[in-house]
Motif scaffolding. Structure first.
Motif: not given
Length: 439
Positions: A25, A104, A108
Motif C-alpha cells: 500500500a 497506487r 502515494s
C-alpha cells in the motif's frame, strides 16, 4: 462464485491492513499535511478510472473548474490513460499531466491533494480507504459494494478529517430538487407512499476465456474481486454491472439516484427503512450475469412511510425507463424519465414557487464536482457526504439481500445488522482477494 460463499471475514478493513503490512500500500502520510489548502492555490487532482463516467463526466467537469488542476490520470486500459492525458494536456496547453499505470502511484504522490475515483463498484471503497490513509480528499462514484464496507468508509473519513464526496448528481438536478421542495412545503399534503421504477437489468450468456488485450492490466482490473479468466465483454459497464464479483446490479446503480430522492421525501429520522421484502426473477443457467434483471422491492420506514422499487419493462434507453411518483393525502406528483416531464394530480402544483425565506427545503446545491472543491476548502459538509452514501446503499443492498434470500428482513438501524438473521448478516461483508498485490 456467489456472494454468500464470499461473505466471511476478513473485511475490507483487514484487507487494507494486510496491504500496509505487506508494504504494497502507499506510504501512510499524516492527514494534517494535506488538511490545510491555501484558498488561492489550485487543488491538485489525480483521476483514477477513465471510462465513460470517469473521463466523459468527472474529468470533464473538473477540467472546467478554475481552482483545481488535474495533474495525473490512471486506468487499467493504457489506451484510455493516454487519451485522458492528451486531453488534459491539450486543455491546459502544457505537457504536465502524468500518465500512470498503477493507481497506487497516484495515491502515494504527496503533491496530489485529492483523488477522483470512477472505477467499477468493487474498487470504490478499497481505493477510497487507501487514499484517505495517504492524506487525500476523495471524490468517489457510487455505490458501495457492501453494507459493511460503507461503515468502514465512514470510520476512515472521521479518523482522517478529510473530505469525502459521493459522485451522485440528483440533489443538484433541478427536477429532483423541485419535487422534494413541493413535498416538503405540503403541496400534496401528507406523504404516505413513493413509487420508483428503475431500468430492468441485463442478462448476458457465459463467454469462453479470451486472451487479455494488449495494454490491459487484468490483474488490477480484478483487484480484490475473485480471480477469473478474462472474457471478451466482462470489462464493459453494461456487463460487469450485472456480475456480483464487481457490482450489485441495477437496484444499486440507478437506485442511488431515484431512491435517494425517495428517501429525502420519506424524511424518516432513521433514514433507512426498518422492513424490506423483495422478489427477484430467477436468473437462467449458463449466464455470465448472475443478478436478477427484474425485481420488485417493498420497504417500510419507521415513520410509517412506504416505498416500492421495481424494474421497468426494458427495451428502451435506460433514462426513459425510470420514474418517480409521490403520493400524499391531497394528491400526487410524478416525474417520468430521467430529468423528464412532471405530472401531478392538480397541474397547479407544478406552478408553485417558493421564496428562499419561506421554503422548507435547502437551496439548489451546485454540481457534485463543484461542491467537492468548495468543501475541501471550507470543510463544510458535502451534498453527498459519506454517511448519506452509506445510508442510501444500506437501503439498496438490503433489498438485494432480501431478494436473494427470498424472505422479508428487518433492519436494526442502531446496530446495523439484520437482527438474529445469521445468513443475512453474513452478507454484510465480502471477503476480498489479497493476492492481486503480487500479480
Amino acid at each position: 462464485m456467489s456472494l454468500a460463499s464470499r461473505s466471511n471475514v476478513p473485511t475490507r478493513r483487514s484487507f487494507l491492513a494486510s496491504m500496509l503490512a505487506a508494504g504494497t500500500a502507499p506510504l501512510v502520510l499524516p492527514g494534517r499535511l494535506f488538511s490545510q489548502t491555501a484558498p488561492s492555490r489550485q487543488l491538485t487532482l489525480g483521476c483514477i478510472g477513465l471510462g465513460g463516467q470517469g473521463m466523459g463526466v468527472n474529468m470533464k467537469q473538473f477540467l472546467s473548474e478554475d481552482d483545481c488542476r488535474i495533474v495525473a490520470v490512471c486506468d487499467v486500459f493504457r489506451e484510455r490513460t493516454q487519451k485522458a492525458a492528451d486531453t488534459v494536456n491539450q486543455y491546459y496547453g502544457t505537457a504536465g499531466c502524468r500518465r500512470v499505470d498503477d493507481f497506487r502511484a497516484i495515491i502515494s504522490d504527496p503533491s496530489i491533494d485529492a483523488v477522483v475515483i470512477s472505477t467499477p463498484d468493487h474498487w470504490h471503497v478499497p481505493m477510497s480507504l487507501l487514499a484517505l490513509a495517504a492524506g487525500k480528499h476523495v471524490f468517489c462514484e457510487k455505490p458501495t459494494y457492501t453494507i459493511g464496507e460503507g461503515r468502514d468508509l465512514i470510520n476512515a473519513v472521521k479518523r482522517s478529517g478529510l473530505v469525502f464526496q459521493g459522485g451522485i448528481e440528483d440533489r443538484s438536478v433541478a427536477h429532483y430538487h423541485r419535487i422534494i421542495e413541493w413535498v416538503r412545503n405540503g403541496a400534496i399534503g401528507d406523504l404516505y407512499h413513493v413509487d420508483v421504477t428503475l431500468p430492468a437489468g441485463m442478462l448476458h450468456p457465459q463467454e469462453p476465456e479470451s486472451p487479455v488485450p494488449a495494454g490491459l492490466n487484468w490483474n488490477l482490473w480484478l483487484g480484490p474481486a475473485p480471480s477469473h479468466a478474462y472474457t471478451e465483454t466482462r470489462t464493459q459497464a453494461m456487463h460487469w454491472r450485472f456480475i456480483r464479483d464487481y457490482s450489485t446490479g441495477m437496484l444499486t446503480d440507478w437506485g442511488t439516484h431515484l431512491v435517494d430522492t425517495a428517501q429525502l421525501a420519506v424524511n424518516d429520522p432513521l433514514v433507512t427503512p426498518v422492513d424490506v421484502r423483495a422478489w427477484g426473477e430467477p436468473v437462467p443457467e449458463n449466464m455470465q450475469s448472475n443478478i436478477p434483471a427484474r425485481f420488485d422491492v417493498h420497504y417500510r420506514y419507521g415513520n410509517g412511510m412506504t416505498l416500492r422499487v421495481r424494474s421497468g419493462e426494458g427495451g428502451e434507453s435506460l433514462g426513459r425507463q425510470v420514474s418517480l411518483r409521490l403520493l400524499g393525502s391531497k394528491g400526487w406528483i410524478a416525474i417520468n424519465g430521467w430529468r423528464g416531464q412532471f405530472s401531478a394530480s392538480d397541474p397547479a402544483i407544478l406552478r408553485l414557487k417558493y421564496r428562499p425565506e419561506e421554503s422548507r427545503y435547502i437551496p439548489l446545491p451546485p454540481s457534485e464536482q463543484r461542491n467537492f472543491l468548495d468543501c475541501v476548502r471550507s470543510r463544510a459538509k458535502p451534498t453527498y457526504d459519506v454517511e448519506t452514501l452509506h445510508h442510501l446503499c444500506v437501503t439498496l443492498h438490503a433489498g438485494l439481500i432480501a431478494m436473494d434470500l427470498g424472505r422479508p428482513l428487518r433492519w436494526d438501524h442502531a446496530n446495523e445488522t439484520f437482527g438474529a438473521d445469521i445468513e443475512a448478516n453474513q452478507r454484510l461483508h465480502v471477503k476480498p482477494r489479497a493476492d492481486w498485490q503480487s500479480g
